[in-house]
Design an enzyme around this catalytic site. Structure first.
Site, PDB file in Angstrom:
ATOM      1  N   GLY A 322      26.873 -27.626 -10.105  1.00  0.00           N
ATOM      2  CA  GLY A 322      28.188 -27.551 -10.748  1.00  0.00           C
ATOM      3  C   GLY A 322      29.224 -26.961  -9.801  1.00  0.00           C
ATOM      4  N   TRP A 325      30.038 -29.513  -7.178  1.00  0.00           N
ATOM      5  CA  TRP A 325      30.848 -30.599  -7.750  1.00  0.00           C
ATOM      6  C   TRP A 325      32.336 -30.313  -7.540  1.00  0.00           C
ATOM      7  CZ3 TRP A 325      34.673 -30.597 -11.470  1.00  0.00           C
ATOM      8  CH2 TRP A 325      35.048 -31.832 -11.983  1.00  0.00           C
ATOM      9  N   HIS A 326      32.703 -29.015  -7.600  1.00  0.00           N
ATOM     10  CA  HIS A 326      34.118 -28.667  -7.490  1.00  0.00           C
ATOM     11  C   HIS A 326      34.678 -28.890  -6.092  1.00  0.00           C
ATOM     12  CE1 HIS A 326      33.392 -26.777 -11.369  1.00  0.00           C
ATOM     13  NE2 HIS A 326      34.688 -26.873 -11.552  1.00  0.00           N
ATOM     14  N   GLY A 327      33.849 -28.785  -5.087  1.00  0.00           N
ATOM     15  CA  GLY A 327      34.386 -28.991  -3.744  1.00  0.00           C
ATOM     16  C   GLY A 327      33.301 -28.863  -2.699  1.00  0.00           C
ATOM     17  N   PHE A 474      39.432 -32.021  -6.819  1.00  0.00           N
ATOM     18  CA  PHE A 474      38.004 -32.127  -7.108  1.00  0.00           C
ATOM     19  C   PHE A 474      37.661 -33.556  -7.491  1.00  0.00           C
ATOM     20  CE2 PHE A 474      38.870 -27.608  -8.666  1.00  0.00           C
ATOM     21  CZ  PHE A 474      38.798 -27.124  -7.388  1.00  0.00           C
TER      22      PHE A 474
END
Lengths: 474, 315
Positions: A322, A325-327, A474
């Site tokens: 997770g 996933w953001h960066g 993102f």
């Protein structure tokens, strides 16, 4: 095209006029929405529309193939095609440079000097969102949770629907597609509510996040900066408010615009800063992503079905992914890891105290709520800091004080951040167990009018700050 | 509900517009990364005119009127102002060097921006470049629309944002009034120093730590040389203009970065570039800056005319 732009207002006016133009069939209206969605996306970078088409075509055919496949092996192979295509595109565009850089560092650490070619990859806006959204459809069909949809037009609209295309909420296919079966048209009341949500979202973004909080955050999180204890905490509280108002603002706009068009999108935020504990936080923060990760990753890893230790491992893995996933950066991984640790520790405490949830004694819940908020803020340091040096600088100042006692943030900003932080937390606490719609319905109509006016005037006079939404990256 | 909301909103906005106009404020375009990008994009558009790009700090943006320079150079030229108030010319110079630009760059030589360590200035200009790099296809339209409203409405001015109004009330105990700086569509900033109280200014002193250490100074000049060579190698021209500064400011600059060891050294090293120092020209040396570093708008026209003449004579 940003929601907080004049171009978008013009675009939306044309889309609404076409959507409600008399004499058009529902099929034509859906086609209009699809074309509008492609134009909306192409406004950033037209060639990247091809990526949307690839996702649409691959998942359309893969899901039909999965439904018709005679053997489990066949189904699995087609699922792998979908996963490979979607995650392959995401991997290349979002993580290509990150992986290559880490490979170079790994090679250097064992004595090999490797100079890779410059990739210079441009990240297609919203790719993480629409990839996860499209994948969920194929995964649902694979698991037998839904049948392949008959209309390719509906499916293309599901992948591309412009209000939530670039920053969510991540919509599930079988929540959205049935809405395409019958003509979507908002009642006057729904239209008004949609408009109100758009105004609330823009107010959160333009006024609170951009005009008041972002300048303070930018100053504190400047690389090489040595903030004081007060500055570090204020900058981090400011970022907690900024990221909420920026992202929840986008989601609120998206839900509002969709509602004006007669579509219902799921809630993405439910007053997260009033959370008591971290499981509660993740049921309230970026709900559509946490639900996606829970349903398609955590449960696929075994969830809590294989013993306590395995549950903790699964939680950690889910939060690490997770975070990533953001960066494509290790700071996001650390942010995810911190939340993983928080969740595991919460489970350990609950396991040891044999309690399934936090106690209902108000003072204890209040303390737990404050502790949750402060720990969430500590994790935000890694989310916001551009690098580890800055993150540890800020964190050091927050936890152990700093060498400097000179505060870079002036009294005006201190007051702004304090008032906004207390305001956001108070609103979250007050609305924790209700909805904005219910809360609004309890107010006299003229009060709502005055609040709308105040927000509109503020949006107009603060519109000069002109920043993109944080979650676009993102 | 919506009718009342619309009525209250409209009344509030009209009242604010009338009130701020009564205080002497006038609509004005905002000199921001959007407007900069609009002009930067003109460099990429095909044109049969020769491009002259002005880059520099506030000294350039307040001191050189692009319309006057354009008038001096004639219709075969197009003058584009990419200076950044509070910024540095170096990021723009590097970007132009890495592009296919083959026109003339007129780079304001501000001693602290060129020979000093000014990360804040560079970051500001880098922000403009980043905005330009990441702009969407419709950003031009968005900018034009915003500019239209900025030219009509006082309430679009940053000065009248409630936060700024409150700050001004707390600090000066007065409502906002017309700013001494006015911005134009061509990004010229006109400064009216008769509106500014300059009597209470302390001594001018620059901290020695903004001076680049010798090796970094050599590296800086070499990197500027490389950028200039990239542009001249394509047939372009690079002109460095030491903008006027006066009084205690020029004395402090000379003390920290003496002309002989900095300006002259760079001039000697960059033999393919042209250099104009205000002190060497009988006309430019007559100007003085009310605040030590910036020209008043009444002087900038004449100053620009002379600079235009020099550019024309040396093209």
């Amino acid at each position: 095209m940003l929601f907080n732009s004049l171009t978008f207002l013009g675009f939306l006016a044309v889309v609404l006029a076409l959507h409600y133009a008399p004499g058009l069939s529902w099929r034509v209206r859906k086609f209009n929405l699809l074309v509008a969605s492609y134009l909306f996306y192409a406004a950033w970078n037209p060639p990247f529309v091809i990526l949307l088409w690839i996702s649409t075509v691959v998942d359309w055919f893969a899901s039909r193939g999965i439904a018709n496949a005679k053997t489990t092996g066949g189904k699995r192979a087609l699922l792998l095609v979908s996963l490979g295509t979607n995650l392959g595109l995401l991997g290349y565009y979002k993580y290509g440079e990150f992986l290559l850089n880490n490979f170079v560092i790994a090679m250097e650490s064992v004595g090999f000097a490797y100079q890779p070619p410059e990739l210079d990859i441009i990240l297609p806006v919203g790719i993480s969102f629409y990839t996860f959204q499209t994948l969920s459809y194929t995964l649902d069909v694979y698991r037998g949770d839904g049948e392949p949809w008959e209309s390719p037009l509906d499916f293309a609209l599901f992948v591309t629907f412009f209000p939530q295309l670039v920053a969510g909420p991540i919509v599930r296919a079988f929540d959205f597609l049935p809405q395409c079966s019958e003509r979507a048209a908002a009642s006057l009341r729904q239209f008004g509510w949609g408009l109100l949500l758009l105004i609330v979202g823009l107010f959160e973004k333009i006024v609170i996040a951009d005009a008041f909080l972002a300048p303070v955050v930018d100053r504190v999180y400047l690389p090489g900066n040595a903030p004081s204890f007060v500055d570090a905490w204020l900058g981090t509280f400011a970022f907690a408010g900024q990221i909420f108002c920026d992202f929840a603002g986008y989601s609120t706009c998206a839900i509002g615009v969709a509602m004006c068009l007669g579509f219902s999108l799921p809630d993405n935020f439910r007053y997260p800063y009033a959370s008591v504990g971290f499981s509660d936080f993740w049921r309230r923060w970026h709900i559509s992503l946490s639900a996606w990760l829970r349903d398609y990753l955590y449960i696929s890893l075994g969830g809590n079905r294989s013993g306590t230790v395995r549950t903790y491992v699964n939680l950690m893995l889910t939060m690490l992914i997770g975070g990533l996933w953001h960066g494509a950066s290790w700071v996001f991984v650390v942010w995810g890891a911190l939340h993983g640790i928080y969740l595991v520790l919460e489970r350990v405490v609950q396991h040891l105290s044999k309690a399934v949830s936090w106690p209902s004694w108000v003072p204890l819940r209040l303390l737990a709520g404050i502790a949750t908020y402060l720990l969430v803020c500590i994790a935000w340091v890694f989310f916001r800091a551009p690098d580890f040096a800055t993150a540890f600088n800020i964190l050091g100042a927050m936890l152990w004080g700093a060498n400097t006692t000179t505060n870079a943030i002036g009294l005006r900003d201190v007051l702004s951040v304090a008032v906004i932080t207390i305001g956001i937390n108070a609103v979250h606490a007050a609305l924790r167990d209700t909805t904005l719609e219910d809360a609004t319905a309890r107010l006299p109509w003229w009060v709502v009018s005055i609040v709308i006016s105040a927000m509109l005037v503020s949006i107009l006079v603060f519109s000069g700050s002109d920043r993109a939404f944080i979650y676009f990256q993102f | 509900m919506w009718i009342l909301a619309a009525a209250v909103t409209l009344t509030a906005l009209v009242a604010a517009e009338i009130g701020f106009r009564a205080l002497g404020l006038e609509p004005m375009v905002q000199d921001d990364p959007r407007l900069w990008t609009l002009w930067r994009d003109r460099l990429d558009a095909p044109s049969d005119k020769q491009r002259v790009v002005l880059i520099g700090t506030s000294r350039m943006q307040l001191g050189v009127d692009p319309a006057v320079v354009q008038e001096q150079l004639g219709p075969d030229f197009e003058v584009i102002n990419l200076s950044t108030n509070g910024g540095s010319p170096l990021p723009v110079l590097r970007q132009l060097a890495n592009s296919s630009f083959d026109g003339t760059v007129v780079c304001g030589l501000h001693p602290r921006a060129i020979f000093g360590e000014m990360p804040k200035w560079e970051r500001k200009t880098q922000g403009y470049l980043d905005f330009h790099q990441h702009k969407g296809r419709l950003d031009g339209l968005e900018t034009e629309t915003r500019l239209f409203f900025q030219q009509q409405l006082v309430i679009m001015l940053p000065d009248v944002m409630p936060t700024n109004v409150v700050a001004q009330l707390l600090k000066k105990r007065e409502l906002p009034s017309r700013s001494y700086i006015s911005s134009r569509l061509d990004r010229f900033l006109g400064a009216d120093y008769t509106m500014v109280d300059l009597t209470d200014r302390g001594p001018v002193e620059f901290p020695p730590d903004l001076l680049l250490p010798a090796p970094q100074l050599t590296e800086r000049i070499t990197s500027i040389e490389r950028a200039a060579q990239a542009i001249t190698g394509r047939g372009g021209k690079v002109v460095f203009v030491r903008m006027v500064s006066s009084g205690a400011t020029v004395a402090a600059e000379e003390k920290l970065m003496p002309r002989a060891t900095h300006y002259e050294r760079m001039k000697a090293q960059l033999d393919e570039a042209r250099f104009f120092h205000f002190a060497d020209d009988p006309v430019l040396s007559q100007f003085s800056c009310p605040d030590g570093g910036h020209l008043d708008q009444r002087d900038s026209a004449e100053y620009s005319r002379r600079l235009g003449e020099l550019l024309r004579e040396n093209r």
